[in-house]
Design a protein around this motif. Sequence first.
Motif, PDB file in Angstrom:
ATOM      1  N   ASP A 108      22.094  22.109  53.493  1.00  0.00           N
ATOM      2  CA  ASP A 108      23.502  21.930  53.129  1.00  0.00           C
ATOM      3  C   ASP A 108      24.402  22.624  54.130  1.00  0.00           C
ATOM      4  N   ARG A 119      24.661  20.395  57.124  1.00  0.00           N
ATOM      5  CA  ARG A 119      25.552  19.258  56.847  1.00  0.00           C
ATOM      6  C   ARG A 119      27.012  19.653  57.027  1.00  0.00           C
ATOM      7  N   LYS A 120      27.380  20.848  56.616  1.00  0.00           N
ATOM      8  CA  LYS A 120      28.768  21.292  56.729  1.00  0.00           C
ATOM      9  C   LYS A 120      29.086  21.843  58.115  1.00  0.00           C
ATOM     10  N   PRO A 153      19.899  17.151  56.110  1.00  0.00           N
ATOM     11  CA  PRO A 153      20.662  16.803  54.907  1.00  0.00           C
ATOM     12  C   PRO A 153      20.215  15.469  54.314  1.00  0.00           C
ATOM     13  N   ALA A 154      20.143  15.432  53.005  1.00  0.00           N
ATOM     14  CA  ALA A 154      19.701  14.214  52.317  1.00  0.00           C
ATOM     15  C   ALA A 154      20.672  13.060  52.543  1.00  0.00           C
ATOM     16  N   GLU A 155      21.930  13.377  52.872  1.00  0.00           N
ATOM     17  CA  GLU A 155      22.940  12.325  53.054  1.00  0.00           C
ATOM     18  C   GLU A 155      22.820  11.633  54.408  1.00  0.00           C
ATOM     19  N   TRP A 156      22.048  12.181  55.333  1.00  0.00           N
ATOM     20  CA  TRP A 156      21.961  11.646  56.685  1.00  0.00           C
ATOM     21  C   TRP A 156      20.633  10.911  56.885  1.00  0.00           C
ATOM     22  N   ARG A 157      20.698   9.717  57.468  1.00  0.00           N
ATOM     23  CA  ARG A 157      19.496   9.001  57.900  1.00  0.00           C
ATOM     24  C   ARG A 157      19.211   9.369  59.345  1.00  0.00           C
ATOM     25  N   GLU A 161      14.802   9.541  55.430  1.00  0.00           N
ATOM     26  CA  GLU A 161      15.698   8.927  54.459  1.00  0.00           C
ATOM     27  C   GLU A 161      15.751   9.835  53.240  1.00  0.00           C
ATOM     28  N   LYS A 162      16.949  10.169  52.791  1.00  0.00           N
ATOM     29  CA  LYS A 162      17.142  11.061  51.650  1.00  0.00           C
ATOM     30  C   LYS A 162      16.449  12.404  51.858  1.00  0.00           C
ATOM     31  N   GLY A 163      16.514  12.899  53.105  1.00  0.00           N
ATOM     32  CA  GLY A 163      16.011  14.224  53.414  1.00  0.00           C
ATOM     33  C   GLY A 163      14.520  14.334  53.603  1.00  0.00           C
TER      34      GLY A 163
END
Length: 666
Positions: A490, A493-494, A545-549, A567-569
């Motif tokens: 996380d 991701r930020k 991050p799970a949001e990133w492919r 995919e999905k982390g």
Amino acid sequence: MKRKNFLQQTGMMALGAAIFPKDVLAGTQGAQQMFEVDHSALLARAAIRYFRPVSSNDEGLPIGNGQMGTFVWTEKSDTTDGAKIMYQINRNDTFGMDRTHKHYDPKVLSGQNVETTDNALSLCRVGICVEKAAFRSQVQNTKEGTISFEYKGDSGLNDMMMYLPLYAANQMELTDAYLGMYRRMLPDCEVAARQRWGVTKGAFVPEAVGPSGPVILSDQAAPMVREVLAGKRTRASLPPEVILECLSETTLDWINPKYGSVRNDHFSYLSHILSSGAQLAMQFYWRYQMTGDINWLRESAYPMMKSMVDFYQDYAQKGADGYFHILPANVHESYWGVKDGIVDLAAIRSLTPKVIACSKILGVDADHRKGWEEFVRKIAAYPAGNAPDVVRLQTPEDGPGPRGASIPLFPAGTFGAGYALSCVGRQNVDPVWMWPLYPFEDVSLVRGRFTGMPEEKADFQKMQLTYANLPPTFYGFPWPSYAPRLGLADEVRKLLPLYVATIQQTPNGLQRSWGQANLGLSAEALQSALMQSVDGTIIIAPAWPAEWRADFTLLARGGFLVSASLEKGAPRCVQIESTFGKDCRLLNPWFPAPAFLIAAGKTPKKSNKQIIEFSLEPGEKVLLVKDPEKMPQLPIKIKPGSGPAVKTLEVINAKGQPVKRQLGKA
């Protein structure tokens, strides 16, 4: 064949027939190429288009092949109404001067500092990034009254950061010029160690040094400079000719009495940084780990590593407590003249065991190993963040400003930067508390969470808490390399988009000043979020991050090309290819679920272990999947993403002010 063996083998074949598709059971997917990449389409998405002339040449179009490059820009023509196309060609193994280069300018007054830029004397940076080098000129009157100054084409350790992502990117040839430069200067660095610090063995690599190596002082100057460094002589007592010898190297130019950024008359930003050579030695070692090149180990990596450990061993002082202590030293640029700085201790703890192991591989220096083993066993413990005599983040003498923070001490259970001696206060904003994690890797994610001893897991927890208490750095948030190495998806991701957006300051996506360092750090952080291989254990998506492919191929230590589709982390599948043949250790990315291993011409295997171990021959591949019935069809076709090319982000800078930054270029 025994009945038991027959049933075991036929049972495995039946299992395979039941759950694996035909091509998987035959092993053909295990040998296939993982990705099919449309490179033209990917590069087109990152194209840079200019609709107006740029304001300065460092905003131009960067082109190159990693060894030779140029900026291309336009300027108004002096002879016509049109514009002229400008470019400067640079090579990363060609420099405009060495430590003997001198220039004289009668217009400059004695004692004046002049900041200049000179396109003809620029240094080529890694990849397509070419940056003008700034050459500071310092002036001093000689006895005859002549005005003399020298250009300093120093290669600082900031440059080193550009090279950090090249190892996992499998671009070893791009490190040839940089690492080769330091390997060639090693004999002169051994002289510098004796002249400046009075040691009898090892080498000293200055934090900033010219391409031909450190300044070799005269027999007259060396003992005087050594006394200044030791606090036994004032700078004002030095003869002018001794000061002149020091002016062509940034690590020594502070000896000029006219230089203001000095504490106690013998500490400055770069004066007592002892760890620079150790940082370089880590890169030499990483290259060996990635390639398995025994000649590189023998001729380049081992001499560099051994020289750094020998220097520390001779410089260290054994205290009444029976432990070795490092003093005085700078904790990089942040704290000056401390005892047991965390950076030096991390360098010793990390490098010394590696030197011992490499000496065994090469069959050399057996008589040195006992001394090295005692040294690393008896080196002082890391400082505690809440120790009463630990150096503090900020003191009243430093005054207000973005460099400091109002936190007097870290809480219990954290690391401290070092113990205060004569200097006080934080001078710069390097996040030195984290350096045992990276670049020295004495603390690591794999040991901290999976394979380490209790004390190693405790150190990892301390590092996590230290990270949570980090003070502001250059942009008001930590450098990006630490979050992935702590497994903080996380935070990646930020932080990573904000960091990249902050350093993209020109139309070409680069940054002025220390942009090459920050670009290297950003790329390395991205790699570390995708894959890590510290201690030879491969971890897939340790902080993705799970949001990133993502789809990637990176080189792991041990010479394994690791390809994965995330995919999905988590990976949909992973392919490992050995480049020179070795045992492989891989953290099962789906644990506690099993992983299935598929290799060409072999029966698929199921593993329920958290750490999977297997051997591969050179060029051999193995495919790992969680669910054989749902695995993607290979090769996976890689296409450009469909997201927006430009994104506006809000960054809180070191002063606590919100600043709008743009990620990507229109």
